[in-house]
Write an enzyme that holds these catalytic residues in place. Structure first.
Site, PDB file in Angstrom:
ATOM      1  N   GLU A  27      51.220  97.659  55.053  1.00 13.98           N
ATOM      2  CA  GLU A  27      52.218  97.903  56.097  1.00 13.98           C
ATOM      3  C   GLU A  27      53.237  98.987  55.727  1.00 13.98           C
ATOM      4  O   GLU A  27      54.311  99.036  56.307  1.00 13.98           O
ATOM      5  CB  GLU A  27      52.955  96.604  56.426  1.00 13.98           C
ATOM      6  CG  GLU A  27      52.051  95.538  57.015  1.00 13.98           C
ATOM      7  CD  GLU A  27      52.864  94.413  57.625  1.00 13.98           C
ATOM      8  OE1 GLU A  27      52.954  94.377  58.868  1.00 13.98           O
ATOM      9  OE2 GLU A  27      53.405  93.585  56.877  1.00 13.98           O
TER      10      GLU A  27
ATOM     11  N   HIS B  35      61.322  95.233  55.338  1.00 14.58           N
ATOM     12  CA  HIS B  35      60.417  94.475  56.199  1.00 14.58           C
ATOM     13  C   HIS B  35      60.294  93.078  55.604  1.00 14.58           C
ATOM     14  O   HIS B  35      59.994  92.920  54.431  1.00 14.58           O
ATOM     15  CB  HIS B  35      59.039  95.122  56.290  1.00 14.58           C
ATOM     16  CG  HIS B  35      58.014  94.196  56.903  1.00 14.58           C
ATOM     17  ND1 HIS B  35      58.205  93.620  58.144  1.00 14.58           N
ATOM     18  CD2 HIS B  35      56.833  93.713  56.447  1.00 14.58           C
ATOM     19  CE1 HIS B  35      57.178  92.832  58.404  1.00 14.58           C
ATOM     20  NE2 HIS B  35      56.332  92.865  57.390  1.00 14.58           N
TER      21      HIS B  35
ATOM     22  N   HIS C  97      55.647  87.420  63.499  1.00 18.52           N
ATOM     23  CA  HIS C  97      55.408  88.059  62.200  1.00 18.52           C
ATOM     24  C   HIS C  97      56.679  88.110  61.346  1.00 18.52           C
ATOM     25  O   HIS C  97      56.709  87.533  60.260  1.00 18.52           O
ATOM     26  CB  HIS C  97      54.848  89.466  62.470  1.00 18.52           C
ATOM     27  CG  HIS C  97      54.571  90.295  61.263  1.00 18.52           C
ATOM     28  ND1 HIS C  97      53.917  91.496  61.329  1.00 18.52           N
ATOM     29  CD2 HIS C  97      54.882  90.131  59.965  1.00 18.52           C
ATOM     30  CE1 HIS C  97      53.816  92.022  60.124  1.00 18.52           C
ATOM     31  NE2 HIS C  97      54.399  91.210  59.271  1.00 18.52           N
TER      32      HIS C  97
HETATM   33 MN    MN Z   1      54.533  91.771  57.249  1.00 19.75          MN
END
Ligand code: MN
Length: 237
Positions: A73, A92, A162
């Site tokens: 990611e 993140h 998520h």
């Molecule tokens: Mn993630």
């Protein structure tokens, strides 16, 4: 005091406080070249040391060739740096208390002064609008760019089912916002539970948000978190 040391401390701080666990990552834009950023190789945040930090271009390709596994990611970071010149740090995370607000119609609202930035508005990224049947991961530059568009000029965006992405002018703001986004989500759930369907909750008004956000740099907390993180790293050696 170096940027890389601060970045390593950021991984440890966020892991220590449960904002990131075995997953999640933090990056910082290079001070030398705004078209480069630093991010760890693929590794659990609590294990990250200065030796694990790699330099990437804004297409999220590592600058130095190697065969170390990379975070799938990483495009989250590169695409946000492309679209937000004033942003120098990106987190993140899969911060658990935030997840319910990404999957319901209940918005996160400013309820607590340490997270007044929520009052600026926190959008939710819906991955289905870009890719149906995904595994939810931001695996491609296209998904990264779509997430950056959802984020727009805001300090954070939820990622449905998520986690979230949190940005700042520097690591201390991105880390501080990530920590207090988790706390604020929990406090909001508690307030909603206590208030029930008919009870009243007093949120920050627009003037309070405007007065609070520019002042909040998390400096005192950052100095403490960083000192403790660097002491722990030193003790491991
Ligand atoms: Mn993630």
């Amino acid at each position: 005091m170096s940027l890389i040391e601060d970045l390593v401390a950021s991984y440890r701080i966020l892991a220590e406080h449960g904002v990131i666990d075995g997953y999640g990552h933090v990056s910082v834009r290079s001070e030398r070249d705004p078209k480069r950023y630093y991010l760890s190789r693929s590794l659990a945040p609590e294990l990250v040391t200065e030796n694990d930090i790699l330099e990437f271009d804004l297409d999220s390709n590592p600058v130095t060739a190697g065969n170390q596994p990379l975070y799938l990611e990483r495009f989250i970071h590169g695409e946000i740096y492309k679209s937000r010149p004033e942003v120098n740090a990106v987190v993140h995370n899969h911060s658990p208390s935030v997840i319910p607000f990404g999957v319901t119609s209940v918005p996160l609202k400013p309820i607590f002064h340490m997270a007044a930035f929520i009052g600026v508005g926190i959008p939710t990224f819906e991955i289905r609008k870009t890719q149906k049947g995904s595994d939810m991961l931001i695996r491609t530059p296209r998904l990264g760019a779509a997430l950056a568009r959802s984020l727009g000029p805001k300090p954070a965006a939820l990622m449905r089912g998520h986690g979230s992405v949190v940005v700042g002018e520097d690591l201390q703001r991105a880390v501080g916002r990530s920590m207090y986004l988790e706390t604020s989500a929990r406090l909001q759930m508690q307030a909603m539970l206590i208030a029930g369907p008919r009870g009243k909750i007093t949120w920050f008004d627009a003037a309070e948000v405007k007065a609070s956000v520019p002042r909040q740099d998390y400096a005192r907390a950052w100095d403490l978190w960083r000192k403790k993180a660097l002491e722990r790293i030193k003790a491991e050696r």
